[in-house]
Write an enzyme that holds these catalytic residues in place. Structure first.
Site, short mmCIF file in Angstrom:
data_model
loop_
_atom_site.label_atom_id
_atom_site.label_comp_id
_atom_site.label_asym_id
_atom_site.label_seq_id
_atom_site.Cartn_x
_atom_site.Cartn_y
_atom_site.Cartn_z
CG HIS A 67 -10.98 -5.75 10.71
ND1 HIS A 67 -10.11 -6.45 11.49
CD2 HIS A 67 -10.21 -4.86 10.03
CE1 HIS A 67 -8.87 -6.00 11.32
NE2 HIS A 67 -8.91 -5.04 10.42
CD GLU A 114 -9.40 -3.31 6.28
OE1 GLU A 114 -9.81 -4.29 5.64
OE2 GLU A 114 -8.57 -3.41 7.20
CG HIS A 118 -7.59 -6.53 2.86
ND1 HIS A 118 -6.90 -7.71 3.08
CD2 HIS A 118 -7.43 -5.81 4.01
CE1 HIS A 118 -6.37 -7.70 4.30
NE2 HIS A 118 -6.66 -6.55 4.88
#
Ligand SMILES: *[C@@H]1O[C@H](CO)[C@@H](O)[C@H](O)[C@H]1NC(C)=O
Ligand SMILES: *[C@@H]1O[C@H](CO)[C@@H](O)[C@H](O)[C@H]1NC(C)=O
Ligand SMILES: *[C@@H]1O[C@H](CO)[C@@H](O)[C@H](O)[C@H]1NC(C)=O
Ligand SMILES: *[C@@H]1O[C@H](CO)[C@@H](O)[C@H](O)[C@H]1NC(C)=O
Length: 250
Positions: A67, A114, A118
């Protein structure tokens, strides 16, 4: 020196001085916000992702996929650092196989998300300061952990049987010497919770570590982190039985 601060040092009036006090406070807080201590390598179980999005998903993959690789506290650290898929061309095969968008197999939006949420925070580390390094490191850690083959070896297999959370945690801890975090989809009426994610924690040197250090003062070993660990609709698995589903029930 940050432009806001130098502007403020020249400010003469009282109201500007008050404004500037706030502004430097906010700047200091946002710097603090970008400090993080460990990385989560988050594995997801595509069948459960599918179960959460039944209208968008058929025939989920039958292996754990990535993920994300997430700094523990920080998000969207640099909104001007845009995702550029061309940086991933050398690792595209692995990205599609191990880090796919489970719901949109040909989509790239998931990787963009993502990176922006992040990756731009992880990029404070030299080892993660390009998109290729960041996604490449996620793939490398995933391959080293090799969760799929370990679970099979430990006879923890998806299917129509249920597992005790403690038994899965013990098996994983025995093998990895650290205890990952398991996240579940909460139970529907009369059903069991469903295993959805497994998060391993890494130091900034990419060594596996326990996600939480034992607290010498705490008598109870129960997980007080519950309400902070919700990710979308998943939460920390409760003690007791869980499903590790092999197919999406309809
Ligand atoms: C944000 O990203 C841009 C584009 O890569 C870069 O030029 C800039 O230095 C970054 N800012 C910070 C604070 O890291
Ligand atoms: C996804 O891409 C593959 C090859 O890159 C192609 O064969 C397939 O048809 C595409 N699927 C969709 C749903 O666009
Ligand atoms: C799975 O288990 C449930 C409850 O034990 C049972 O009702 C159901 O028929 C089983 N399904 C299959 C496909 O074995
Ligand atoms: C992680 O925690 C487990 C269980 O509490 C413990 O047995 C293990 O030694 C710890 N590992 C590390 C690397 O601290």
């Amino acid at each position: 020196m940050k432009p806001m601060i130098s502007f403020c040092m020249m400010a003469g009036s009282l109201s500007l001085a008050i404004f500037c006090g706030f502004a430097t406070q906010i700047l200091a807080n946002s710097d603090l916000h970008h400090k993080w201590e460990m990385l989560y390598l988050v594995h997801q179980w595509p069948v459960t992702v599918c179960k959460m999005n039944v209208n968008d998903c058929k025939d989920p993959l039958m292996y754990w996929t990535i993920h994300g690789l997430w700094p523990d506290k920080a998000g969207e650290c640099n909104r001007s650092w845009h995702f550029d898929i061309s940086e991933l061309k050398d690792i595209m095969g692995d990205m599609k196989q191990y880090w796919p968008d489970v719901l949109h197999p040909n989509g790239t939006h998931f990787w963009r998300h993502e990176w922006e949420k992040h990756g731009t925070c992880a990029a404070t580390l030299e080892a993660l300061n390009t998109q290729k390094k960041y996604f490449g490191k996620g793939l490398e850690l995933y391959k080293n952990i090799n969760l799929n083959s370990y679970l099979l070896k430990a006879e923890i297999k998806p299917g129509n049987t249920s597992y005790e959370l403690a038994a899965i945690k013990e098996a994983l801890t025995r093998f990895y010497s650290v205890t990952p975090k398991l996240q579940c989809l909460p139970p529907e009426e009369g059903q069991l919770q469903t295993l959805g994610q497994i998060k391993f924690c890494f130091t900034k040197e990419f060594m596996l570590r326990n996600c939480t250090e034992p607290k010498p003062d705490s008598i109870s070993s129960s997980d007080h982190g519950h309400k902070y660990d919700k990710i979308e609709d998943l939460s920390i698995c409760e003690d007791g039985l869980l499903y590790y589903p092999a197919y999406v029930e309809v």
